[in-house]
Design an enzyme around this catalytic site. Structure first.
Site, short mmCIF file in Angstrom:
data_model
loop_
_atom_site.label_atom_id
_atom_site.label_comp_id
_atom_site.label_asym_id
_atom_site.label_seq_id
_atom_site.Cartn_x
_atom_site.Cartn_y
_atom_site.Cartn_z
N LEU A 147 0.81 -1.22 0.00
CA LEU A 147 0.00 0.00 0.00
C LEU A 147 0.84 1.27 0.00
CD1 LEU A 147 -2.62 -0.92 2.77
CD2 LEU A 147 -2.50 -1.72 0.41
N ASN A 150 -1.17 7.66 0.41
CA ASN A 150 -2.04 8.81 0.10
C ASN A 150 -3.51 8.57 0.42
OD1 ASN A 150 -2.04 7.05 -2.07
ND2 ASN A 150 -2.14 8.64 -3.61
N SER A 175 2.01 1.23 4.03
CA SER A 175 3.18 2.09 3.86
C SER A 175 3.77 2.40 5.24
CB SER A 175 2.78 3.39 3.17
OG SER A 175 3.82 4.34 3.30
N SER A 227 4.94 4.16 -6.56
CA SER A 227 5.74 4.87 -7.56
C SER A 227 6.18 3.94 -8.70
CB SER A 227 6.97 5.47 -6.91
OG SER A 227 7.78 4.45 -6.39
N GLU A 248 -0.47 -0.12 -9.90
CA GLU A 248 -1.05 1.21 -10.14
C GLU A 248 0.02 2.22 -9.75
OE1 GLU A 248 -1.95 4.43 -9.77
OE2 GLU A 248 -3.67 4.27 -8.41
N CYS A 282 -3.21 9.99 -7.38
CA CYS A 282 -2.69 9.54 -8.67
C CYS A 282 -3.47 10.11 -9.84
CB CYS A 282 -2.69 8.03 -8.72
SG CYS A 282 -4.32 7.34 -8.43
N GLU A 441 -12.41 8.79 -9.56
CA GLU A 441 -13.02 7.60 -10.13
C GLU A 441 -14.14 7.03 -9.24
OE1 GLU A 441 -9.87 7.73 -8.99
OE2 GLU A 441 -9.33 5.87 -7.96
N HIS A 447 -10.18 1.37 -12.70
CA HIS A 447 -9.08 2.33 -12.55
C HIS A 447 -7.80 1.65 -13.04
CE1 HIS A 447 -7.10 5.79 -10.90
NE2 HIS A 447 -6.42 5.09 -10.02
O1 TXE Z 1 6.45 5.51 -3.04
P1 TXE Z 1 6.89 3.97 -3.00
P2 TXE Z 1 6.92 6.74 -2.13
C1 TXE Z 1 4.38 8.44 -6.31
C2 TXE Z 1 4.37 9.94 -6.02
C3 TXE Z 1 5.30 10.04 -4.84
C4 TXE Z 1 6.34 9.01 -5.22
C5 TXE Z 1 7.19 8.47 -4.10
O2 TXE Z 1 4.89 10.64 -7.12
O3 TXE Z 1 5.84 11.33 -4.69
O4 TXE Z 1 5.59 7.95 -5.78
O5 TXE Z 1 6.39 7.96 -3.04
C6 TXE Z 1 6.68 -0.02 -0.71
N1 TXE Z 1 9.47 -3.81 -2.73
N2 TXE Z 1 3.27 7.75 -5.67
O6 TXE Z 1 8.39 6.81 -2.04
O7 TXE Z 1 8.33 3.81 -2.66
C7 TXE Z 1 6.69 1.03 0.38
O8 TXE Z 1 7.12 0.47 1.61
C8 TXE Z 1 8.20 -3.82 -2.32
C9 TXE Z 1 2.13 7.50 -6.51
O9 TXE Z 1 6.18 6.73 -0.86
O10 TXE Z 1 6.44 3.41 -4.29
C10 TXE Z 1 5.24 1.47 0.36
O11 TXE Z 1 4.45 0.54 1.09
N3 TXE Z 1 7.60 -2.74 -1.80
C11 TXE Z 1 1.09 6.76 -5.83
C12 TXE Z 1 4.89 1.39 -1.13
O12 TXE Z 1 5.88 0.57 -1.72
C13 TXE Z 1 8.30 -1.60 -1.71
C14 TXE Z 1 1.01 6.61 -4.39
C15 TXE Z 1 4.84 2.72 -1.87
O13 TXE Z 1 6.06 3.36 -1.77
C16 TXE Z 1 9.65 -1.54 -2.13
C17 TXE Z 1 2.25 6.87 -3.70
C18 TXE Z 1 10.22 -2.72 -2.66
N4 TXE Z 1 11.49 -2.75 -3.11
C19 TXE Z 1 3.31 7.44 -4.35
N5 TXE Z 1 10.10 -0.27 -1.93
C20 TXE Z 1 -0.13 6.40 -6.58
N6 TXE Z 1 0.01 5.52 -7.57
O14 TXE Z 1 -1.20 6.87 -6.25
C21 TXE Z 1 9.08 0.43 -1.39
N7 TXE Z 1 8.00 -0.37 -1.25
#
Ligand code: TXE
Length: 478
Positions: A147, A150, A175, A227, A248, A282, A441, A447
């Site tokens: 998760l 946001n 998260s 991300s 997503e 997003c 949405e 989505h």
């Molecule tokens: O995201 P991460 P972050 C985008 C948005 C934001 C940027 C960075 O632009 O500024 O991403 O956010 C887990 N293996 N979105 O750094 O790292 C982590 O622990 C498995 C868009 O917070 O992607 C967390 O639970 N899992 C967005 C989750 O991934 C891993 C929503 C999200 O963190 C991992 C959020 C790994 N190697 C950010 N590394 C949307 N799509 O709505 C991290 N995680």
């Protein structure tokens, strides 16, 4: 160090001894909790529990699985205020939106439960006399839900409810920014009689729990929101086991405003789609392509509305429009994108810097005009309260610029011309298009992003199918 927050495995809360993660309030910087940073051994236990529970869960009639889901949603509805306050404190969302998130989550679980009597297979036409061909839909097994922060509470349901109604069991990793709402959710779930092992919660960082879950042989589906970079790492971790992924990964949503648009409607929708959750959504409007004839008038309305946006500590004032950004990294990213646009010749019409508050990751609501397609602010996800504007001459140019992106999640167009709107629908390379309304949405939709916005999707009938696989049966009768 021990933590009062405990992982939930096989129907029991499990005491954690080992590393912990600090959780802070982004509006006040206050340390509000220490939570487990679990290791691979805990992930093993959770996946094993989910595997043990899955066959019996799958055998239950779907209507009984729906009954368990409804007990969970009822618990959420009894605790809206408590849950909303936790979300606001750890994530920085304003209270009215936090309440919407909790109620929407309960609605989503109930909506998913309603699918119990509608989960159909197919009967296919055979080429042979006396043969019957059935296409069955079966659960995948164990789904791992990873998760973001946001909409952290809603995302538990978006991963869990479709998994459970279709006969899968789950391991959820919140998260590390926003785990407290997931513990509260799990406490309430534990008060129901959901069979042990059907829902498991393991808290930890991406490097520990995330990496262990995504590389785990016992996981059949990884469903992730976050991300692009992490999505790529997850696919790499999943590859050796050929584990399915559902990703997503955010967006860079364009909004197109044509000369004939209702400008007040457009301005209200664009600001609403940028201010909600402090721009950390997003599907939020990330870039605006405005037709030359109305550029000045629309810009004036946007500046006025953005400048009037009230922000601050959500728990100190319920009437605010938005809270802080989630953390220092989020604030630094927004700041860097606006600064680089300004340096490249764009004009900041309002905002354009950190807010002058003693505490909190606050960035001023910002409008940046005169942007061009080569600027990072028009290409990278901002995830903050910033509206960058670019002038275009016509719809063709707007569509071409909108499509010139790595992302393809949501898009919108504001026009009174049905032909222009439908041309945009035909040509925009996005999973969703909103016409004359804000970006948000519906649970019965689907989505799903194109390009680097992800693989697969969520919600509605199509979202349920992501948690199933087909089994075709050929029955020859005489
Ligand atoms: O995201 P991460 P972050 C985008 C948005 C934001 C940027 C960075 O632009 O500024 O991403 O956010 C887990 N293996 N979105 O750094 O790292 C982590 O622990 C498995 C868009 O917070 O992607 C967390 O639970 N899992 C967005 C989750 O991934 C891993 C929503 C999200 O963190 C991992 C959020 C790994 N190697 C950010 N590394 C949307 N799509 O709505 C991290 N995680």
């Amino acid at each position: 160090m021990s933590s009062e927050y405990q992982n939930y495995i096989d129907g029991r809360f499990v005491a954690h001894r080992g590393d912990t993660i600090e959780v802070h309030n982004p509006a006040t910087f206050e340390l509000i909790a220490r939570v487990p940073d679990a290791g691979a051994d805990v992930v093993d236990e959770a996946v094993a529990a989910a595997r043990r529970a899955q066959p019996a869960w799958e055998k239950l009639p779907a209507i009984q699985r729906a009954g368990y889901l409804r007990k969970i949603s009822a618990k959420l509805r009894e605790n809206v205020e408590m849950l909303a306050t936790i979300i606001a404190r750890e994530q920085g969302k304003v209270m009215p939106l936090a309440r919407v998130e909790v109620n929407f989550t309960a609605d989503y679980i109930d909506y998913t439960a309603e699918w119990a009597r509608r989960l159909d297979g197919e009967v296919l036409t055979s080429d042979r006399v006396g043969e019957h061909i059935f296409l069955l839909r079966k659960p995948l097994g164990v789904a791992a839900g990873i998760l973001p922060w946001n909409f952290p509470f809603f995302l538990i349901a978006r991963k869990m409810a479709p998994a459970l109604i279709t006969g899968n069991t789950v391991v959820i990793k919140p998260s590390e920014e926003t785990p407290l709402n997931a513990f509260a959710f799990t406490q309430l779930l534990a008060e129901t009689d959901l069979p042990p092992g059907v829902f498991n919660l393991v808290c930890g960082s991406g490097a520990s729990v995330g990496a262990a879950l995504t590389a785990h042989k016992g996981v059949n589906l990884i469903t992730f929101t976050g991300s692009v970079g992490t999505g790529i790492r997850i696919m790499q971790a999943a590859a050796p086991n050929l584990t399915r992924v559902n990703l997503e990964l955010g967006g860079k949503a364009p909004a197109i405003v044509l000369n004939d648009a209702d400008l007040d409607l457009a301005a209200n929708a664009l600001v609403a789609s940028r201010v909600i959750n402090t721009g950390q959504v997003c599907n939020c409007v990330e870039r605006v392509y405005v037709q030359r004839g109305i550029a000045e008038a629309l810009t004036e309305k946007l500046v006025q509305r953005m400048a009037a946006t009230r922000f601050g500590d959500p728990l100190a004032d319920e009437t605010l429009d938005m809270g802080p950004l989630v953390n220092q990294a989020g604030l630094a990213k927004v700041e860097q994108l606006v600064d680089s646009a300004r340096a490249a010749g764009a004009e900041v019409l309002t905002g354009g810097k950190r807010a002058d508050l003693a505490r909190g990751y606050h960035y001023l609501p910002t409008v940046v005009a005169g942007c061009t397609s080569d600027m990072a602010i028009m290409r990278d996800e901002i995830f903050g309260p910033v509206l960058p504007l670019q002038i275009v001459d016509d719809l063709d140019e707007a569509i071409a610029r909108a499509n010139d992106s790595d992302y393809g999640l949501t898009s919108s167009i504001f026009t009174r011309d049905i032909n222009a709107a439908m041309k945009a629908v035909r040509e925009l390379q996005f999973g969703e298009t909103y016409i004359n309304r804000e970006h948000f949405e519906a649970m019965q939709g689907f989505h799903a992003g194109r390009k680097k916005s992800g693989i697969g999707g969520a919600d509605g009938h199509h979202g349920l199918l992501e948690f199933t696989e087909t089994h075709v049966v050929y029955l020859q009768t005489s």
